[in-house]
Structures are given as C-alpha cells and as structure tokens.
Design a protein around this motif. Sequence first.
Motif, PDB file in Angstrom:
ATOM      1  N   ILE A  65       4.688   5.611  -5.169  1.00  0.00           N
ATOM      2  CA  ILE A  65       4.886   5.632  -6.624  1.00  0.00           C
ATOM      3  C   ILE A  65       3.856   6.553  -7.290  1.00  0.00           C
ATOM      4  CG2 ILE A  65       4.846   4.197  -8.725  1.00  0.00           C
ATOM      5  CD1 ILE A  65       5.964   1.890  -6.902  1.00  0.00           C
ATOM      6  N   ILE A  66       2.629   6.573  -6.752  1.00  0.00           N
ATOM      7  CA  ILE A  66       1.614   7.492  -7.295  1.00  0.00           C
ATOM      8  C   ILE A  66       2.071   8.942  -7.098  1.00  0.00           C
ATOM      9  CG2 ILE A  66      -0.743   8.391  -6.933  1.00  0.00           C
ATOM     10  CD1 ILE A  66      -1.661   5.483  -6.517  1.00  0.00           C
ATOM     11  N   LEU A  67       2.611   9.252  -5.911  1.00  0.00           N
ATOM     12  CA  LEU A  67       3.088  10.618  -5.657  1.00  0.00           C
ATOM     13  C   LEU A  67       4.176  11.011  -6.659  1.00  0.00           C
ATOM     14  CD1 LEU A  67       3.223  10.688  -1.747  1.00  0.00           C
ATOM     15  CD2 LEU A  67       1.942  12.258  -3.203  1.00  0.00           C
ATOM     16  N   ILE A  68       5.126  10.090  -6.879  1.00  0.00           N
ATOM     17  CA  ILE A  68       6.226  10.362  -7.812  1.00  0.00           C
ATOM     18  C   ILE A  68       5.681  10.601  -9.225  1.00  0.00           C
ATOM     19  CG2 ILE A  68       8.226   9.259  -8.943  1.00  0.00           C
ATOM     20  CD1 ILE A  68       8.704   7.943  -6.074  1.00  0.00           C
ATOM     21  N   THR A  69       4.707   9.767  -9.623  1.00  0.00           N
ATOM     22  CA  THR A  69       4.116   9.896 -10.969  1.00  0.00           C
ATOM     23  C   THR A  69       3.370  11.216 -11.119  1.00  0.00           C
ATOM     24  OG1 THR A  69       3.856   7.499 -10.975  1.00  0.00           O
ATOM     25  CG2 THR A  69       2.670   8.717 -12.685  1.00  0.00           C
ATOM     26  N   VAL A  70       2.607  11.589 -10.076  1.00  0.00           N
ATOM     27  CA  VAL A  70       1.857  12.845 -10.130  1.00  0.00           C
ATOM     28  C   VAL A  70       2.836  14.031 -10.202  1.00  0.00           C
ATOM     29  CG1 VAL A  70       0.329  14.383  -8.801  1.00  0.00           C
ATOM     30  CG2 VAL A  70      -0.218  11.954  -8.987  1.00  0.00           C
TER      31      VAL A  70
ATOM     32  N   LEU B 111       0.822  -1.210   0.000  1.00  0.00           N
ATOM     33  CA  LEU B 111       0.000   0.000   0.000  1.00  0.00           C
ATOM     34  C   LEU B 111       0.860   1.265   0.000  1.00  0.00           C
ATOM     35  CD1 LEU B 111      -3.023   0.696   0.115  1.00  0.00           C
ATOM     36  CD2 LEU B 111      -2.793   0.928   2.583  1.00  0.00           C
ATOM     37  N   MET B 112       1.834   1.332   0.908  1.00  0.00           N
ATOM     38  CA  MET B 112       2.662   2.534   0.998  1.00  0.00           C
ATOM     39  C   MET B 112       3.555   2.701  -0.237  1.00  0.00           C
ATOM     40  SD  MET B 112       1.762   4.211   3.571  1.00  0.00           S
ATOM     41  CE  MET B 112       3.012   5.384   4.054  1.00  0.00           C
TER      42      MET B 112
ATOM     43  N   LEU C   1       9.465   9.446  -1.475  1.00  0.00           N
ATOM     44  CA  LEU C   1      10.604   8.706  -0.921  1.00  0.00           C
ATOM     45  C   LEU C   1      10.375   8.382   0.564  1.00  0.00           C
ATOM     46  CD1 LEU C   1      13.469   7.538  -1.183  1.00  0.00           C
ATOM     47  CD2 LEU C   1      14.392   9.807  -0.756  1.00  0.00           C
ATOM     48  N   ILE C   2       9.792   9.333   1.301  1.00  0.00           N
ATOM     49  CA  ILE C   2       9.518   9.080   2.728  1.00  0.00           C
ATOM     50  C   ILE C   2       8.517   7.927   2.879  1.00  0.00           C
ATOM     51  CG2 ILE C   2       8.472  10.063   4.830  1.00  0.00           C
ATOM     52  CD1 ILE C   2       9.717  12.781   3.967  1.00  0.00           C
ATOM     53  N   PHE C   3       7.472   7.929   2.050  1.00  0.00           N
ATOM     54  CA  PHE C   3       6.485   6.828   2.069  1.00  0.00           C
ATOM     55  C   PHE C   3       7.207   5.499   1.838  1.00  0.00           C
ATOM     56  CE2 PHE C   3       1.904   8.387   1.295  1.00  0.00           C
ATOM     57  CZ  PHE C   3       2.106   9.503   2.081  1.00  0.00           C
TER      58      PHE C   3
END
Length: 142
Positions: free
Chosen positions: A95-100, A89-90, A126-128
């Motif tokens: 990865i979603i944050l990086i893509t956005v 999940l994390m 990266l923290i996630f």
Amino acid sequence: MLTGMKHLHSTLAIVLLLALVVAIVITLVNYAGNKPYNRKIALLGLISAHLQLVVGLLIYFISPLGIQSFSGANMKISLSRLYFLEHPLMMLLGIILITVGYSKAKRLADGKKANKTVLLFYIIGLIFILSRIPWSTWSLLN
Ligand code: HEM
Ligand code: HEM
C-alpha cells in the motif's frame, strides 16, 4: 463485530485486486499509446488500498489471529506467522508503494512519465499484495 469486519476485509480484497488490475491495464494502454495520464483510474486503486488498510488495521487489533498471537512460539507456525506478521507487513509495504506511485505521478507534468511511474509502483505493489494473501485459508475460496 469481527465477523462483519472479516466479511468487509474479504470483499474489499476483491475490490482492491480488481481496481489495481484495471488501473494497471488502463495505464499500460495509455502509456503504450502515448495518451495522457488518467489520474482518476489510479485514484480508484489508491482509495481501495487505503480503505483496506484501515479495515486491516482494525482487524489486526481485534482478531485472535492478529496482534494477540504475536509470540516466539507462533513464529515457528507458518500459518500463524503469515497472519500476525507477513500478511500485515507485506500489505502495508504494498500500500505504501501504491501511495508513493500515485503521489509521484500526481506531481509530474509529463503524461508519459506519470503513466510509467504508476505502472512501476502499482505493479510492484500488486506483487507484494499477491505474495502474502492467505490463499489457502481465504474464506471466500475455501
Ligand atoms: C491509516 C489510514 C490512512 C493513511 C495512513 C493514509 C495515508 C495517505 C497518504 C500518505 C496519502 C498521500 C498524500 C499525497 O502525497 O498525495 C494519502 C492520500 C489519499 N488518501 Fe489516504 N490514508 C489513510 C486512509 C484513507 C482512507 C480511509 C481514505 C478514504 C477512503 C483515504 C483516501 C485518500 C485519498 C483519496 C488520497 C489522495 C488524495 C489526492 O488526490 O492527492 N485514505 N493517504
Ligand atoms: C492489500 C491489502 C490487504 C488485502 C488484499 C488483504 C486480504 C486479506 C484476506 C483475503 C484475508 C482472509 C480473510 C478470510 O479468510 O476471510 C485477510 C485476513 C486478515 N488480514 Fe488482511 N488484507 C490486506 C491488508 C491487511 C492489513 C494492512 C492488515 C493489518 C494491519 C491485515 C490483517 C489481516 C488479519 C489479522 C487477517 C486475519 C483475520 C481473521 O481471520 O481473524 N490485512 N486479509
């Protein structure tokens, strides 16, 4: 098959962590020095993340630690819960944050804003990721 996938997943984890740190450091230097946004370096982090996502998803469906151990009883076992729930999940959210971040920056004409966007999204991503790597059982470290 699973052993090979796990080796790949471990190696890609190192590649991804290095790629994210390099992307963040170079973007920070560009941001601080008012230099143009370097899309190629951010793309390196994005591609590593997407590759790892595909490998992680495959492992999730073949490893006994993945979907097969999804149960109420295993929910009470912290290491088990890490593997079948928290880690996937994390990592997915990271990865979603990086893509956005990458997608938003791509559409910004202002280099300063693009650098700031990638910095923000990549650092939180990266923290996630760092928060839910199975450090205590990672085969490379133990
Ligand atoms: C589960 C599999 C995957 C999903 C759900 C996924 C999803 C996405 C999404 C949502 C974007 C953002 C599009 C945008 O707005 O720019 C993207 C971009 C991208 N993905 Fe993936 N991806 C996956 C696998 C891969 C793989 C295996 C690779 C190659 C190694 C890859 C390489 C790329 C690249 C290079 C871009 C950026 C293209 C650009 O410059 O805009 N992806 N992906
Ligand atoms: C940012 C991306 C990711 C990183 C950095 C990462 C890192 C790792 C690491 C270091 C391990 C330990 C491997 C070992 O002990 O040899 C691992 C195991 C595992 N990962 Fe990931 N992972 C990522 C994404 C994912 C995703 C998206 C999924 C599933 C959807 C996933 C599913 C798993 C599973 C099921 C295991 C346990 C495999 C086993 O030992 O049988 N990972 N991951």
